[in-house]
Design a protein around this motif. Sequence first.
Motif, PDB file in Angstrom:
ATOM      1  N   ASP A   8      16.783  -9.485  43.802  1.00 16.39           N
ATOM      2  CA  ASP A   8      17.897  -9.651  42.863  1.00 16.39           C
ATOM      3  C   ASP A   8      18.510 -11.036  43.052  1.00 16.39           C
ATOM      4  OD1 ASP A   8      19.965  -9.334  41.111  1.00 16.39           O
ATOM      5  OD2 ASP A   8      21.161  -8.041  42.413  1.00 16.39           O
ATOM      6  N   THR A   9      18.554 -11.820  41.974  1.00 16.14           N
ATOM      7  CA  THR A   9      19.046 -13.203  42.062  1.00 16.14           C
ATOM      8  C   THR A   9      20.399 -13.383  41.376  1.00 16.14           C
ATOM      9  OG1 THR A   9      17.829 -13.806  40.049  1.00 16.14           O
ATOM     10  CG2 THR A   9      16.698 -14.124  42.152  1.00 16.14           C
ATOM     11  N   HIS A  10      21.097 -12.279  41.138  1.00 12.10           N
ATOM     12  CA  HIS A  10      22.369 -12.358  40.419  1.00 12.10           C
ATOM     13  C   HIS A  10      23.374 -13.262  41.134  1.00 12.10           C
ATOM     14  CE1 HIS A  10      25.596 -11.163  37.753  1.00 12.10           C
ATOM     15  NE2 HIS A  10      26.331 -10.812  38.791  1.00 12.10           N
ATOM     16  N   PRO A  23      16.657 -22.801  37.582  1.00 12.70           N
ATOM     17  CA  PRO A  23      16.836 -21.565  36.804  1.00 12.70           C
ATOM     18  C   PRO A  23      15.520 -20.842  36.502  1.00 12.70           C
ATOM     19  CG  PRO A  23      18.207 -23.303  35.902  1.00 12.70           C
ATOM     20  CD  PRO A  23      17.308 -23.946  36.908  1.00 12.70           C
ATOM     21  N   GLN A  24      14.444 -21.602  36.168  1.00 16.06           N
ATOM     22  CA  GLN A  24      13.165 -20.978  35.859  1.00 16.06           C
ATOM     23  C   GLN A  24      12.467 -20.457  37.118  1.00 16.06           C
ATOM     24  OE1 GLN A  24      13.825 -24.155  34.491  1.00 16.06           O
ATOM     25  NE2 GLN A  24      14.429 -23.304  32.520  1.00 16.06           N
ATOM     26  N   GLU A  74      22.340 -16.898  40.847  1.00 18.37           N
ATOM     27  CA  GLU A  74      22.636 -17.421  39.507  1.00 18.37           C
ATOM     28  C   GLU A  74      24.113 -17.797  39.381  1.00 18.37           C
ATOM     29  OE1 GLU A  74      21.293 -14.815  36.428  1.00 18.37           O
ATOM     30  OE2 GLU A  74      19.319 -14.565  37.339  1.00 18.37           O
ATOM     31  N   TYR A  89       9.044 -15.195  47.076  1.00 22.45           N
ATOM     32  CA  TYR A  89       8.230 -15.277  45.858  1.00 22.45           C
ATOM     33  C   TYR A  89       6.895 -14.596  46.165  1.00 22.45           C
ATOM     34  CZ  TYR A  89      11.692 -18.790  44.599  1.00 22.45           C
ATOM     35  OH  TYR A  89      12.873 -19.452  44.340  1.00 22.45           O
ATOM     36  N   LYS A 110      13.844 -17.083  38.714  1.00 17.49           N
ATOM     37  CA  LYS A 110      13.509 -15.874  37.951  1.00 17.49           C
ATOM     38  C   LYS A 110      12.234 -15.218  38.467  1.00 17.49           C
ATOM     39  CE  LYS A 110      13.404 -17.397  33.749  1.00 17.49           C
ATOM     40  NZ  LYS A 110      13.278 -17.346  32.270  1.00 17.49           N
ATOM     41  N   SER A 156      16.975 -21.947  46.390  1.00 16.02           N
ATOM     42  CA  SER A 156      15.679 -21.534  45.855  1.00 16.02           C
ATOM     43  C   SER A 156      14.670 -21.275  46.961  1.00 16.02           C
ATOM     44  CB  SER A 156      15.141 -22.621  44.910  1.00 16.02           C
ATOM     45  OG  SER A 156      16.090 -22.940  43.923  1.00 16.02           O
ATOM     46  N   SER A 198      20.317 -17.384  34.153  1.00 12.32           N
ATOM     47  CA  SER A 198      18.931 -17.870  34.033  1.00 12.32           C
ATOM     48  C   SER A 198      18.134 -17.042  33.026  1.00 12.32           C
ATOM     49  CB  SER A 198      18.249 -17.829  35.397  1.00 12.32           C
ATOM     50  OG  SER A 198      18.928 -18.639  36.312  1.00 12.32           O
ATOM     51  N   THR A 199      18.472 -17.166  31.763  1.00 14.37           N
ATOM     52  CA  THR A 199      17.740 -16.501  30.688  1.00 14.37           C
ATOM     53  C   THR A 199      17.052 -17.557  29.842  1.00 14.37           C
ATOM     54  OG1 THR A 199      19.768 -16.536  29.348  1.00 14.37           O
ATOM     55  CG2 THR A 199      19.277 -14.510  30.562  1.00 14.37           C
ATOM     56  N   SER A 200      15.820 -17.292  29.452  1.00 11.76           N
ATOM     57  CA  SER A 200      15.054 -18.262  28.661  1.00 11.76           C
ATOM     58  C   SER A 200      15.444 -18.193  27.189  1.00 11.76           C
ATOM     59  CB  SER A 200      13.555 -17.997  28.801  1.00 11.76           C
ATOM     60  OG  SER A 200      13.139 -18.212  30.122  1.00 11.76           O
TER      61      SER A 200
END
Length: 315
Positions: A195-197, A186-187, A200, A172, A190, A167, A266-268
Amino acid sequence: MEEAVLPNQTSLVSYFRLRGLSVNQKAQVAVFFTFLIFYILTLIGNILVVITIIYDRQLHTPMYFFLSNLSFIDVCHSTVTVPKMLIDTLSEEKLVSFDACVTQMFFLHLFACTEIFLLTVMAYDRYVAICKPLQYMTVMNWKVCALLAVALWIGGTIHSIALTSLSIKLPYCGPDEIDNFFCDVPQVIKLACTDTHIIEILIVSNSGLISVVCFVVLVVSYTVILVSLRQQISEGRWKALSTCAAHLTVVTLFLGHCIFIYSRPSTSLPEDKVVSVFFTAVTPLLNPIIYTLRNEEMKNALNKLMGRKEKKEKK
């Protein structure tokens, strides 16, 4: 919002904004008092378990040694998130500095991963105690217990450093609102301006894999234990069955969250905050209740401890 470039040049964001559990003022007051009560009870319950185990020599066994470690971790785990959440509930701007966010993520994953490893060790302890009772004190001697305790803390530390470092290295520079009441990997990732693929995938292969593998090991361990108990139902076996049921309840509550959050991209989801509440505030409170109410030895030890205190007060 104040912005500053960090020394490592990986982030232009000085602060993150936590969305919290609710924006309704009346709801926030209710949340504050509910979680304040939960936190106080968590501290009292888990500290009382540790004191009772230390005080009563009959509980100086491997199982209760690991249980006291579990209570200590639960206090730490809850303290990482709940006090900050209580402060934010009464504050208009729910801000957390970049450094504080990283620190919170580190300790959150340190205690969470250590607890996962500890639950796995506790399952192994019960397996040896029930399936190989004659070899129990030889296999689970105090040297082995100490080595296992050190190993699980080292494992948790390595995991947390690895996950937090993923992280920190991200840039950022734009969005700063975290859709939760605490910082979690995860939050946070995002919000990165890249690109954080790949990150993740690494998170799923790290946290998700640890959670799933440990859960499978735990289920297999307790299945073997239950099979061995099936044909030998006596008073001692019912006691062992009750202990295993308590362990399984804790495992399901704790690892259920880890698998739900960290075994997917990382999907909410709407359920994320509810699951996070159970993970950080409810489970640490339930652990001492589950182990105490289903454990006659703990209840007797607590009664003796309270009885001694009453006698001292009368004198």
